[in-house]
Motif scaffolding. Sequence first.
Motif, PDB file in Angstrom:
ATOM      1  N   ASP A  26      85.418   0.463 -71.037  1.00 20.35           N
ATOM      2  CA  ASP A  26      85.091  -0.879 -71.523  1.00 20.35           C
ATOM      3  C   ASP A  26      86.043  -1.951 -71.002  1.00 20.35           C
ATOM      4  O   ASP A  26      85.776  -3.144 -71.161  1.00 20.35           O
ATOM      5  CB  ASP A  26      85.053  -0.905 -73.055  1.00 20.35           C
ATOM      6  CG  ASP A  26      86.397  -0.549 -73.674  1.00 20.35           C
ATOM      7  OD1 ASP A  26      87.083   0.354 -73.147  1.00 20.35           O
ATOM      8  OD2 ASP A  26      86.767  -1.169 -74.683  1.00 20.35           O
ATOM      9  N   LEU A  27      87.148  -1.550 -70.371  1.00 23.23           N
ATOM     10  CA  LEU A  27      88.086  -2.503 -69.793  1.00 23.23           C
ATOM     11  C   LEU A  27      88.074  -2.464 -68.260  1.00 23.23           C
ATOM     12  O   LEU A  27      88.935  -3.071 -67.625  1.00 23.23           O
ATOM     13  CB  LEU A  27      89.509  -2.225 -70.299  1.00 23.23           C
ATOM     14  CG  LEU A  27      89.747  -2.398 -71.798  1.00 23.23           C
ATOM     15  CD1 LEU A  27      91.197  -2.079 -72.143  1.00 23.23           C
ATOM     16  CD2 LEU A  27      89.385  -3.811 -72.254  1.00 23.23           C
ATOM     17  N   ALA A  28      87.115  -1.781 -67.679  1.00 25.95           N
ATOM     18  CA  ALA A  28      87.074  -1.635 -66.222  1.00 25.95           C
ATOM     19  C   ALA A  28      86.988  -2.998 -65.535  1.00 25.95           C
ATOM     20  O   ALA A  28      86.288  -3.915 -65.996  1.00 25.95           O
ATOM     21  CB  ALA A  28      85.882  -0.775 -65.820  1.00 25.95           C
ATOM     22  N   LEU A  29      87.701  -3.134 -64.441  1.00 26.35           N
ATOM     23  CA  LEU A  29      87.721  -4.378 -63.680  1.00 26.35           C
ATOM     24  C   LEU A  29      86.415  -4.523 -62.907  1.00 26.35           C
ATOM     25  O   LEU A  29      85.982  -3.598 -62.211  1.00 26.35           O
ATOM     26  CB  LEU A  29      88.907  -4.390 -62.717  1.00 26.35           C
ATOM     27  CG  LEU A  29      90.288  -4.084 -63.308  1.00 26.35           C
ATOM     28  CD1 LEU A  29      91.369  -4.282 -62.244  1.00 26.35           C
ATOM     29  CD2 LEU A  29      90.561  -4.948 -64.518  1.00 26.35           C
ATOM     30  N   ASP A  30      85.804  -5.724 -63.002  1.00 20.60           N
ATOM     31  CA  ASP A  30      84.524  -5.952 -62.337  1.00 20.60           C
ATOM     32  C   ASP A  30      84.602  -7.015 -61.251  1.00 20.60           C
ATOM     33  O   ASP A  30      83.575  -7.378 -60.665  1.00 20.60           O
ATOM     34  CB  ASP A  30      83.456  -6.341 -63.368  1.00 20.60           C
ATOM     35  CG  ASP A  30      83.804  -7.615 -64.153  1.00 20.60           C
ATOM     36  OD1 ASP A  30      84.806  -8.292 -63.812  1.00 20.60           O
ATOM     37  OD2 ASP A  30      83.082  -7.930 -65.120  1.00 20.60           O
ATOM     38  N   THR A  31      85.810  -7.517 -60.956  1.00 23.44           N
ATOM     39  CA  THR A  31      85.939  -8.704 -60.108  1.00 23.44           C
ATOM     40  C   THR A  31      86.875  -8.459 -58.927  1.00 23.44           C
ATOM     41  O   THR A  31      87.948  -7.886 -59.088  1.00 23.44           O
ATOM     42  CB  THR A  31      86.480  -9.880 -60.952  1.00 23.44           C
ATOM     43  OG1 THR A  31      85.533 -10.190 -61.981  1.00 23.44           O
ATOM     44  CG2 THR A  31      86.715 -11.111 -60.096  1.00 23.44           C
ATOM     45  N   LEU A  32      86.441  -8.922 -57.752  1.00 20.65           N
ATOM     46  CA  LEU A  32      87.299  -9.037 -56.580  1.00 20.65           C
ATOM     47  C   LEU A  32      87.163 -10.459 -56.058  1.00 20.65           C
ATOM     48  O   LEU A  32      86.090 -10.855 -55.588  1.00 20.65           O
ATOM     49  CB  LEU A  32      86.897  -8.036 -55.484  1.00 20.65           C
ATOM     50  CG  LEU A  32      87.219  -6.571 -55.745  1.00 20.65           C
ATOM     51  CD1 LEU A  32      86.600  -5.699 -54.651  1.00 20.65           C
ATOM     52  CD2 LEU A  32      88.728  -6.337 -55.819  1.00 20.65           C
ATOM     53  N   SER A  33      88.225 -11.227 -56.189  1.00 19.02           N
ATOM     54  CA  SER A  33      88.252 -12.619 -55.714  1.00 19.02           C
ATOM     55  C   SER A  33      88.899 -12.604 -54.329  1.00 19.02           C
ATOM     56  O   SER A  33      90.116 -12.531 -54.192  1.00 19.02           O
ATOM     57  CB  SER A  33      89.053 -13.482 -56.698  1.00 19.02           C
ATOM     58  OG  SER A  33      89.239 -14.786 -56.203  1.00 19.02           O
ATOM     59  N   MET A  34      88.053 -12.649 -53.297  1.00 23.05           N
ATOM     60  CA  MET A  34      88.571 -12.560 -51.926  1.00 23.05           C
ATOM     61  C   MET A  34      87.522 -13.093 -50.973  1.00 23.05           C
ATOM     62  O   MET A  34      86.324 -13.015 -51.233  1.00 23.05           O
ATOM     63  CB  MET A  34      88.950 -11.117 -51.574  1.00 23.05           C
ATOM     64  CG  MET A  34      87.828 -10.112 -51.648  1.00 23.05           C
ATOM     65  SD  MET A  34      88.448  -8.410 -51.415  1.00 23.05           S
ATOM     66  CE  MET A  34      86.893  -7.528 -51.154  1.00 23.05           C
ATOM     67  N   GLY A  35      88.017 -13.665 -49.872  1.00 19.99           N
ATOM     68  CA  GLY A  35      87.123 -14.255 -48.887  1.00 19.99           C
ATOM     69  C   GLY A  35      87.054 -15.755 -49.036  1.00 19.99           C
ATOM     70  O   GLY A  35      86.974 -16.285 -50.152  1.00 19.99           O
ATOM     71  N   MET A  36      87.126 -16.440 -47.872  1.00 16.04           N
ATOM     72  CA  MET A  36      87.078 -17.901 -47.845  1.00 16.04           C
ATOM     73  C   MET A  36      86.084 -18.351 -46.783  1.00 16.04           C
ATOM     74  O   MET A  36      85.241 -17.569 -46.338  1.00 16.04           O
ATOM     75  CB  MET A  36      88.487 -18.449 -47.635  1.00 16.04           C
ATOM     76  CG  MET A  36      89.422 -18.095 -48.793  1.00 16.04           C
ATOM     77  SD  MET A  36      91.079 -18.850 -48.727  1.00 16.04           S
ATOM     78  CE  MET A  36      91.871 -17.808 -47.521  1.00 16.04           C
ATOM     79  N   SER A  37      86.165 -19.604 -46.375  1.00 16.05           N
ATOM     80  CA  SER A  37      85.158 -20.169 -45.488  1.00 16.05           C
ATOM     81  C   SER A  37      84.954 -19.340 -44.229  1.00 16.05           C
ATOM     82  O   SER A  37      83.816 -19.131 -43.783  1.00 16.05           O
ATOM     83  CB  SER A  37      85.545 -21.604 -45.095  1.00 16.05           C
ATOM     84  OG  SER A  37      85.538 -22.471 -46.199  1.00 16.05           O
ATOM     85  N   ASP A  38      86.050 -18.851 -43.628  1.00 14.56           N
ATOM     86  CA  ASP A  38      85.958 -18.196 -42.330  1.00 14.56           C
ATOM     87  C   ASP A  38      85.691 -16.708 -42.393  1.00 14.56           C
ATOM     88  O   ASP A  38      85.360 -16.105 -41.360  1.00 14.56           O
ATOM     89  CB  ASP A  38      87.251 -18.427 -41.536  1.00 14.56           C
ATOM     90  CG  ASP A  38      87.453 -19.884 -41.146  1.00 14.56           C
ATOM     91  OD1 ASP A  38      86.441 -20.618 -41.073  1.00 14.56           O
ATOM     92  OD2 ASP A  38      88.611 -20.281 -40.927  1.00 14.56           O
ATOM     93  N   ASP A  39      85.844 -16.100 -43.557  1.00 19.87           N
ATOM     94  CA  ASP A  39      85.742 -14.640 -43.596  1.00 19.87           C
ATOM     95  C   ASP A  39      84.960 -14.123 -44.796  1.00 19.87           C
ATOM     96  O   ASP A  39      85.115 -12.964 -45.178  1.00 19.87           O
ATOM     97  CB  ASP A  39      87.134 -14.003 -43.560  1.00 19.87           C
ATOM     98  CG  ASP A  39      88.053 -14.486 -44.694  1.00 19.87           C
ATOM     99  OD1 ASP A  39      87.554 -15.086 -45.657  1.00 19.87           O
ATOM    100  OD2 ASP A  39      89.273 -14.254 -44.593  1.00 19.87           O
ATOM    101  N   LEU A  40      84.109 -14.959 -45.376  1.00 24.39           N
ATOM    102  CA  LEU A  40      83.426 -14.529 -46.597  1.00 24.39           C
ATOM    103  C   LEU A  40      82.484 -13.359 -46.341  1.00 24.39           C
ATOM    104  O   LEU A  40      82.285 -12.512 -47.213  1.00 24.39           O
ATOM    105  CB  LEU A  40      82.722 -15.696 -47.278  1.00 24.39           C
ATOM    106  CG  LEU A  40      81.563 -16.408 -46.568  1.00 24.39           C
ATOM    107  CD1 LEU A  40      80.224 -15.728 -46.820  1.00 24.39           C
ATOM    108  CD2 LEU A  40      81.481 -17.863 -47.049  1.00 24.39           C
ATOM    109  N   GLU A  41      81.891 -13.287 -45.137  1.00 27.72           N
ATOM    110  CA  GLU A  41      80.977 -12.174 -44.854  1.00 27.72           C
ATOM    111  C   GLU A  41      81.710 -10.832 -44.894  1.00 27.72           C
ATOM    112  O   GLU A  41      81.219  -9.856 -45.467  1.00 27.72           O
ATOM    113  CB  GLU A  41      80.291 -12.367 -43.500  1.00 27.72           C
ATOM    114  CG  GLU A  41      79.199 -13.415 -43.495  1.00 27.72           C
ATOM    115  CD  GLU A  41      79.695 -14.842 -43.260  1.00 27.72           C
ATOM    116  OE1 GLU A  41      78.866 -15.769 -43.250  1.00 27.72           O
ATOM    117  OE2 GLU A  41      80.924 -15.014 -43.090  1.00 27.72           O
ATOM    118  N   ALA A  42      82.892 -10.777 -44.272  1.00 26.67           N
ATOM    119  CA  ALA A  42      83.675  -9.542 -44.283  1.00 26.67           C
ATOM    120  C   ALA A  42      84.092  -9.181 -45.699  1.00 26.67           C
ATOM    121  O   ALA A  42      84.079  -8.000 -46.090  1.00 26.67           O
ATOM    122  CB  ALA A  42      84.902  -9.687 -43.381  1.00 26.67           C
ATOM    123  N   ALA A  43      84.478 -10.189 -46.486  1.00 24.47           N
ATOM    124  CA  ALA A  43      84.883  -9.929 -47.864  1.00 24.47           C
ATOM    125  C   ALA A  43      83.725  -9.381 -48.694  1.00 24.47           C
ATOM    126  O   ALA A  43      83.899  -8.444 -49.481  1.00 24.47           O
ATOM    127  CB  ALA A  43      85.434 -11.210 -48.488  1.00 24.47           C
TER     128      ALA A  43
END
Length: 234
Positions: free
Chosen positions: A195-212
């Motif tokens: 119930d406390l499992a992490l569900d979020t990865l905040s990564m990737g910006m204008s130039d690399d969002l596809e890879a993220a």
Amino acid sequence: MSSIADNIESVTRRIQKATIDAGRDAGSVKLLAVSKTRPADDISTAALAGQLAFGENYLQEALDKIGQLTDIPELEWHFIGPIQSNKTRAIAEHFSWVHSVDRLKVAQRLNDQRPDGQPPLNICLQVNIDQEPSKSGCQPEEAIALALAISELPSLRLRGLMAIPDPQQPDEERRQSFRRLADLRHAINLQLPPDLALDTLSMGMSDDLEAAIAEGATWVRVGTALFGARVKTG
């Protein structure tokens, strides 16, 4: 010059295509508009185009804009900059998300200063995934213990991890950095109750969002592709 609304549509299409190409569920990746140095009018314009989540780096600038935009209560404010201990109270009071927690002292202050009656503050643990000497973030080997400690703070909800890979890396090495962050989240989740499992990865910006996105990003933080080249301050 493209309008902010046009840029939002273009970036949204990029996100949707990258999500499909990665075999992921539609809508599983959200756009965080990085609005640092941008005037409140630009945020209003973006909100009219349907963008409601905004990331701010500088606290006083953010508080000024939050005060100017109280007529748009749907706005969701994310703090994404380095956090000084003397700034935690205002962050705890005015933001829904904080992506840049990198030490337990800051997390404890945010927890203690979150006002009663507000929902838990959503937290991402910032990881210095490439172990750059000049970059903020906890070291990867510290992340599991820090995440476990933060997960026990009742006024915070630890949601996931954030990283800013070295932008000078070749594309494939940057993608490997995103992959390491995803692997670290998995390792942390093995230590947490379901119930406390992490569900979020905040990564990737204008130039690399596809890879993220290919490596599991759930928030991509985009400024330049939405608003144009950043206005320098100071």
